[in-house]
Design an enzyme around this catalytic site. Structure first.
Site, PDB file in Angstrom:
ATOM      1  N   GLY A   1      32.393  70.742 -33.576  1.00 42.45           N
ATOM      2  CA  GLY A   1      33.826  70.493 -33.546  1.00 42.45           C
ATOM      3  C   GLY A   1      34.639  71.751 -33.333  1.00 42.45           C
ATOM      4  N   ASN A   2      35.956  71.656 -33.629  1.00 42.77           N
ATOM      5  CA  ASN A   2      36.918  72.714 -33.313  1.00 42.77           C
ATOM      6  C   ASN A   2      36.751  73.105 -31.838  1.00 42.77           C
ATOM      7  OD1 ASN A   2      37.733  76.078 -33.873  1.00 42.77           O
ATOM      8  ND2 ASN A   2      39.116  74.392 -34.196  1.00 42.77           N
TER       9      ASN A   2
ATOM     10  N   HIS B   1      33.456  74.002 -24.745  1.00 40.68           N
ATOM     11  CA  HIS B   1      32.846  72.692 -25.013  1.00 40.68           C
ATOM     12  C   HIS B   1      33.216  71.700 -23.909  1.00 40.68           C
ATOM     13  CE1 HIS B   1      33.295  74.228 -29.302  1.00 40.68           C
ATOM     14  NE2 HIS B   1      32.007  73.929 -29.248  1.00 40.68           N
TER      15      HIS B   1
ATOM     16  N   GLN C   1      22.227  75.086 -41.206  1.00 38.44           N
ATOM     17  CA  GLN C   1      22.141  76.296 -40.399  1.00 38.44           C
ATOM     18  C   GLN C   1      23.041  77.420 -40.905  1.00 38.44           C
ATOM     19  OE1 GLN C   1      23.545  73.956 -36.873  1.00 38.44           O
ATOM     20  NE2 GLN C   1      24.576  75.841 -36.298  1.00 38.44           N
TER      21      GLN C   1
ATOM     22  N   ASP D   1      25.603  80.904 -26.876  1.00 34.03           N
ATOM     23  CA  ASP D   1      24.571  80.990 -27.922  1.00 34.03           C
ATOM     24  C   ASP D   1      23.214  81.067 -27.226  1.00 34.03           C
ATOM     25  OD1 ASP D   1      26.214  80.691 -30.376  1.00 34.03           O
ATOM     26  OD2 ASP D   1      26.759  78.808 -29.426  1.00 34.03           O
TER      27      ASP D   1
ATOM     28  N   GLN E   1      19.974  80.494 -29.209  1.00 38.69           N
ATOM     29  CA  GLN E   1      19.881  79.074 -29.575  1.00 38.69           C
ATOM     30  C   GLN E   1      19.375  78.253 -28.380  1.00 38.69           C
ATOM     31  OE1 GLN E   1      22.958  76.800 -31.911  1.00 38.69           O
ATOM     32  NE2 GLN E   1      23.619  76.122 -29.888  1.00 38.69           N
TER      33      GLN E   1
ATOM     34  N   VAL F   1      32.573  80.375 -21.317  1.00 37.96           N
ATOM     35  CA  VAL F   1      33.963  80.358 -20.849  1.00 37.96           C
ATOM     36  C   VAL F   1      34.717  81.452 -21.606  1.00 37.96           C
ATOM     37  CG1 VAL F   1      36.054  78.961 -20.639  1.00 37.96           C
ATOM     38  CG2 VAL F   1      33.808  77.899 -20.340  1.00 37.96           C
TER      39      VAL F   1
ATOM     40  N   SER G   1      35.219  80.893 -28.698  1.00 35.77           N
ATOM     41  CA  SER G   1      34.385  80.544 -29.839  1.00 35.77           C
ATOM     42  C   SER G   1      35.278  79.960 -30.928  1.00 35.77           C
ATOM     43  CB  SER G   1      33.694  81.812 -30.377  1.00 35.77           C
ATOM     44  OG  SER G   1      33.289  81.614 -31.714  1.00 35.77           O
TER      45      SER G   1
ATOM     46  N   ARG H   1      35.046  80.542 -33.887  1.00 34.72           N
ATOM     47  CA  ARG H   1      35.298  81.582 -34.891  1.00 34.72           C
ATOM     48  C   ARG H   1      36.403  82.555 -34.465  1.00 34.72           C
ATOM     49  NH1 ARG H   1      29.453  80.757 -35.958  1.00 34.72           N
ATOM     50  NH2 ARG H   1      29.322  80.004 -38.096  1.00 34.72           N
TER      51      ARG H   1
HETATM   52  O1  PAF Z   1      26.048  75.377 -31.179  1.00 30.57           O
HETATM   53  C1  PAF Z   1      26.428  74.626 -32.105  1.00 30.57           C
HETATM   54  O2  PAF Z   1      27.594  74.244 -32.196  1.00 30.57           O
HETATM   55  C2  PAF Z   1      25.417  74.169 -33.140  1.00 30.57           C
HETATM   56  O3  PAF Z   1      24.508  75.159 -33.433  1.00 30.57           O
HETATM   57  C3  PAF Z   1      24.700  72.852 -32.766  1.00 30.57           C
HETATM   58  C4  PAF Z   1      23.867  73.034 -31.504  1.00 30.57           C
HETATM   59  C5  PAF Z   1      25.733  71.757 -32.542  1.00 30.57           C
HETATM   60  C6  PAF Z   1      23.764  72.428 -33.894  1.00 30.57           C
HETATM   61  O4  PAF Z   1      24.452  72.224 -35.082  1.00 30.57           O
END
Ligand code: PAF
Length: 275
Positions: free
Chosen positions: A27-28, A33, A57, A147, A150, A173, A182, A184
């Site tokens: 979210g946010n 996104h 996490q 990320d 990730q 972006v 981000s 954050r």
């Molecule tokens: O990248 C993220 O926002 C998170 O790590 C994810 C992939 C949604 C998993 O919680």
């Protein structure tokens, strides 16, 4: 757009959904996104976004509680991006009992870079992403290159565990001044927001040096860390790595990426650039 808070409701709605694309988020939402949603839209019949702030996490003392939750705005953005289904479960829906089984990424992937500074983080990510894959059963799932580690870990998880899902990647972006978008970034004060693009400028400089033939990666990393520290950042790492597995490159390797994580005040920013 239909909003589902239960697995049963989402599963019933996805029956007969054709080719399904999944974009998991916490979210946010921002333009990064939405770019993934647009990518998903062009590659599937049905687009599913998820919003779930995954406690697993976050380490104790990290920003799980204060992580920005902006559900109303997120819904508007997703509807405008023509997302078909939003899955926004409660914690009890995803973790009805304490999670017993976990996906444990190998330490050489999850114990380096961000994993060194956030032990257990990628185990939490891999576990929830695996659960979301089981719930949604998508044909394709999209993750941002912002990320980078990730993305690599999820790609390898899908490959090593023979998951029937294709993993797609979206470019980072950036704001006009280069700062990677981000969730954050919202933690940054005014002066910090002005300072924050330094990270991108530094990475750009390192990329240019490498392209110009400088293969002293350790020296480049050290100089970049020192430059950050001179401007009141607390760098966790600046690292030149191989894109494929994020391991140390030799002087002759190509296909590199430079990754960085550093704290500016109370905000930890990460960024990367492919060379
Ligand atoms: O990248 C993220 O926002 C998170 O790590 C994810 C992939 C949604 C998993 O919680």
């Amino acid at each position: 757009m239909r909003i589902h808070s239960t697995i049963a409701s989402l599963r019933a709605a996805l029956d007969d959904g054709g080719r399904v694309a999944l974009v998991p988020t916490m979210g946010n939402l921002h333009e990064g996104h939405i770019t993934l949603m647009t990518q998903a839209r062009s590659q599937a019949d049905t687009v599913v976004a998820t919003i779930f702030v995954n406690r697993l996490q976050f380490r104790p003392g990290e920003d799980f509680e204060s992580y920005p939750r902006t559900f109303g705005d997120d819904c508007e953005m997703l509807a405008q991006a023509h997302v078909d289904h939003l899955f926004a479960p409660t914690e009890a829906e995803i973790y009805p009992q304490p999670q017993g089984y976990h996906v444990e990424p190998p330490p050489e992937q999850a114990g380096i870079l961000d994993g060194e500074f956030r032990p257990g983080h990628f185990r939490g990510v891999a576990t929830v992403v695996m659960k979301l894959f089981q719930i949604v059963q998508p044909d394709i799932a999209l993750f941002g290159k912002k990320d980078y580690q990730q993305l690599m870990i999820i790609r390898n998880m899908a490959r090593d565990l023979n998951l029937a899902v294709e993993i797609g990647a979206g470019e980072t972006v950036r704001a006009a001044d280069g700062l990677a978008l981000s969730s954050r970034n919202g933690y940054l004060g005014e002066a910090e927001r002005t300072e924050a693009p330094r990270l991108f400028r530094l990475l750009t400089k390192v990329v240019e040096e490498i392209r110009a033939g400088n293969r002293n990666f350790a020296g480049l990393e050290r100089e970049a860390m020192e430059e950050l520290a001179r401007h009141d950042w607390v760098p966790d790492y600046v690292a030149v790595r191989k894109r494929i597995d994020l391991q140390l490159p030799t002087a002759h390797d190509s296909g590199l990426v430079i990754l960085a994580a550093a704290r500016l005040g109370r905000t930890r920013l990460i960024d990367n650039l492919e060379v």
